[in-house]
Design an enzyme around this catalytic site. Structure first.
Site, short mmCIF file in Angstrom:
data_model
loop_
_atom_site.label_atom_id
_atom_site.label_comp_id
_atom_site.label_asym_id
_atom_site.label_seq_id
_atom_site.Cartn_x
_atom_site.Cartn_y
_atom_site.Cartn_z
CG HIS B 106 -7.09 57.33 18.07
ND1 HIS B 106 -7.75 58.52 17.82
CD2 HIS B 106 -7.04 57.20 19.42
CE1 HIS B 106 -8.11 59.07 18.97
NE2 HIS B 106 -7.70 58.29 19.97
CG ASP B 208 -12.77 98.04 -7.96
OD1 ASP B 208 -12.50 98.96 -8.76
OD2 ASP B 208 -12.83 98.21 -6.73
CG HIS B 211 -8.74 98.58 -7.42
ND1 HIS B 211 -9.08 97.73 -8.44
CD2 HIS B 211 -7.59 98.08 -6.89
CE1 HIS B 211 -8.18 96.75 -8.51
NE2 HIS B 211 -7.27 96.93 -7.59
CG ASP B 349 -5.00 94.95 -4.37
OD1 ASP B 349 -5.78 95.87 -4.65
OD2 ASP B 349 -4.36 94.30 -5.22
#
Lengths: 203, 448
Positions: B106, B208, B211, B349
């Site tokens: 608006h 981590d 991993h 990943d």
């Protein structure tokens, strides 16, 4: 120890050109370029990555810029402009790093592509222009090509990605069996936010 | 069962057991948006992303879009990117520079201070009765910065930013303060989507390192096998929920040129500024809850939640502000190769996080199976002679993840802003120069 190569010797990248109004190239050339792309797509979809990367010249550059959402007045006139090499990119490879990606695929431990994705590369709207220097002098055997792609990926059980976009290539005529080699490729992926978990396939 | 009891049962951080419902349950996610993202300090931008007055950046705080705008006095203000009239976004560009923001629904228009400065047909539609002063943009409760890193919180009761960052500051300094000029962020953001829970990314970056050997066997392990062999490093777990896996005697993952040369040249300066314990390290960190980075890869990123089972990664590349332009370009090239949606490291990943998300989405039994977070439990110390925080003198461990979920649980179950016990006394800094001298022979810019 790995060494990424320096950026010198960067191939000229294909400028954006408007195909409408340009005279069509000879039908044989048009057909030869399309034939080359169909063969290239076949290599990718057949997981023949080593053969695929051999289509690139030793000085090739393969770049996928990010796509921006910007205000009208701050929008780039060409989406492939990477701000002098400083804007981050999805891919910014030369032949050495492309070869490393192939090495990764062949390692048997690239879990994102092992087992490999089922992909189908559809290449259309192939627009060919003879390459020329800024002053108009033709560059013998070199062509600027814009084409559109649709890449379908299906992976493991239920994963599907569909990517649309454009390639801007510099192709060099080659005496070898493939007819051309890719001296430069810019991939304009038509997504700002990439909607998939990775871009582990080539475009 | 009361949701607090349920959360306590699901998050048994002390024994290293987590129920994966916290990664998929809708009620838990809704609570998270309110109790965690509505209260924690959240990263907004680095100074260089909002360099000049009028520079703006569209980002998210939890589920909500916010507009960060550099003011004329160089402060940064952060507003909900939602028009006060019908809640439409007032700015749809991801970044740029502007003096005003007009809602395209608006036409209500706001200035960079968030004030409503124009309402179309104020006379013929509102009879001049609308009090514009009362209808400025909704602003966050607090904004603060640490060495150019701007954070904001929706909670007026949140303690100061530096208390929130706590012992993480020592580790943040290692990458923001390693040169006199500090860092800057290269233009643009690489953004992509994972169909999984945002905490999977945040916890992995917090601690981590385990991993990397398998997940990244085809990249880190293939291009430079020495990188993942006999990794020496530590794990840092903060009581504030932050974490860092730090690898010693590495500066970049790859010996890029001219980046590698530059990093080599910078060694003395970095040693001088940071001391030997931090100057020559790489790693991965999470600033609780959803800011992470890879100092060795010049990467900074946010994990933006988009639902219990979807998140976006927004990934930036950081460079030394004073570095030559060719070094910055090389950093850009290196970052594109390793990180991002197409990065050789990061593609793998995505495979893990996305598939876990799919399993939790569809499964019932898989949701009931507790996950194991017990690595390194009982081998950490809160009194490491060098490093602040809870430290494990080993690269493999899950202390940061346990600390992350401990803190997460506190936010999720606490009515008050969950302040922790006051920080331990300041540890004594090493004499950087002296130690640098004695250890100089052992320092290398990268593995060789």
């Amino acid at each position: 120890m790995l060494t990424l190569p320096e950026q010198s010797g960067r191939a000229r990248s294909a400028p954006k050109f408007r195909s409408l109004g340009l005279p069509p190239v000879a039908p044989e050339l048009q057909r030869a370029v399309e034939h080359f792309y169909h063969g290239e797509a076949e290599l990718l979809d057949d997981w023949e990555w080593r053969a695929w990367v051999e289509l690139f010249t030793a000085d090739a550059h393969y770049r996928m810029p990010i796509r921006r959402n910007r205000l009208r007045r701050q929008r780039k006139t060409d989406e492939a402009d990477d701000l002098g090499g400083l804007e981050v990119a999805h891919v910014d490879d030369d032949r050495t790093s492309l070869d490393m990606r192939i090495q990764q695929l062949e390692s048997g431990m690239h879990w994102a592509e092992d087992p490999p994705s089922r992909s189908r590369h559809l290449v259309t709207n192939v627009r060919v222009k003879a390459a020329a220097l800024d002053d108009g002098t033709p560059v013998e055997g070199e062509y600027h090509v814009r084409s559109n792609f649709l890449v379908y990926r299906n992976r493991l059980e239920a994963e599907v990605d569909v990517w649309a976009g454009e390639r801007r290539d510099v192709l060099r005529a080659d005496d070898g069996a493939t007819g051309f080699r890719i001296a430069d490729r810019i991939v304009l992926l038509d997504q700002n936010l990439v909607l998939s978990k990775n871009l582990s396939v080539f475009f | 069962m009361d949701i607090n009891d349920r959360l306590q049962e699901l998050v048994d951080w002390e024994h290293g057991l987590i129920g994966p419902e916290i990664f998929i349950d809708d009620a838990i996610y809704r609570r998270e948006l309110e109790a965690l993202f509505g209260r924690a300090w959240l990263f907004i931008a680095h100074d260089s992303m909002l360099a000049a007055p009028g520079d703006f950046l569209n980002t998210y705080m939890g589920g909500d879009p916010v507009l960060a705008i550099r003011q004329k006095d160089m402060s940064v203000r952060v507003f909900l990117n939602a028009c006060r009239h019908r809640g439409m976004k007032i700015c749809r560009a991801e970044d740029g520079n502007a003096r005003t923001f007009m809602c395209t629904y608006h036409g209500w228009t706001y200035n960079t201070a968030g004030e409503l400065i124009n309402v179309p047909n104020l006379d013929t539609a509102y009879f001049n009765e609308l009090d514009q002063k009362r209808w400025g943009l909704v602003e966050v409760a607090q904004v603060a910065q640490y060495k150019g890193l701007w954070f904001a919180t929706f909670d007026p009761t949140a303690p100061p930013l530096e208390e929130f960052l706590g012992d993480m500051l020592y580790y943040i300094d290692a990458w923001v303060d390693r040169t006199p000029g500090g860092i800057e962020v290269l233009p643009g953001v690489v953004k992509w989507t994972i169909h999984g829970n945002w905490k999977l990314g945040a916890e992995q970056f917090g601690g981590d390192g385990y991993h990397a050997v398998i997940t990244h066997a085809s990249s880190l392990g293939t291009f430079d096998p020495s990188f993942l062999r006999d990794i020496k490093g530590i794990e840092f777990a903060s009581r504030q929920g932050h974490g860092y896996s730090m690898i010693f005697d590495r500066m970049t993952r790859f010996a890029d040129d001219p980046l590698g040369r530059y990093n080599q040249e910078q060694v003395p300066e970095r040693l001088e500024r940071l001391g030997p314990d931090r100057a020559n390290t790489v790693g991965n960190f999470t600033v609780f809850p959803n800011l992470s980075g890879l100092p060795g890869s010049a990467n900074l990123r946010m994990w933006h939640p988009k639902g219990p089972n979807e998140f976006e990664i927004w990934s930036w590349t950081i460079v030394d502000k004073d570095a030559p332009e060719e070094v910055k370009r090389a950093q850009r090239t290196s970052a594109a190769f390793t990180e991002g949606a197409a990065g050789v490291v990061e593609t793998d990943d995505g495979e893990n996080w996305d598939l876990i998300g799919q399993m939790l989405e569809r499964g019932v039994q898989t949701r009931k199976m507790a996950w194991n977070y017990q690595m390194g439990h009982g081998h950490e110390t809160d009194h490491d002679p060098v490093y602040p925080g809870r430290v494990l003198r080993n690269y493999f461990g899950e202390g940061p993840q346990r600390a992350f979920y401990r803190r997460w649980l506190e936010f999720m179950t606490s009515d008050e802003w969950p302040r922790t016990a006051p920080a331990e006394p300041e540890r004594v800094e090493h004499e950087a120069g002296e130690l640098a001298l004695s250890r100089k022979g052992a320092l290398r810019a990268d593995a060789s």
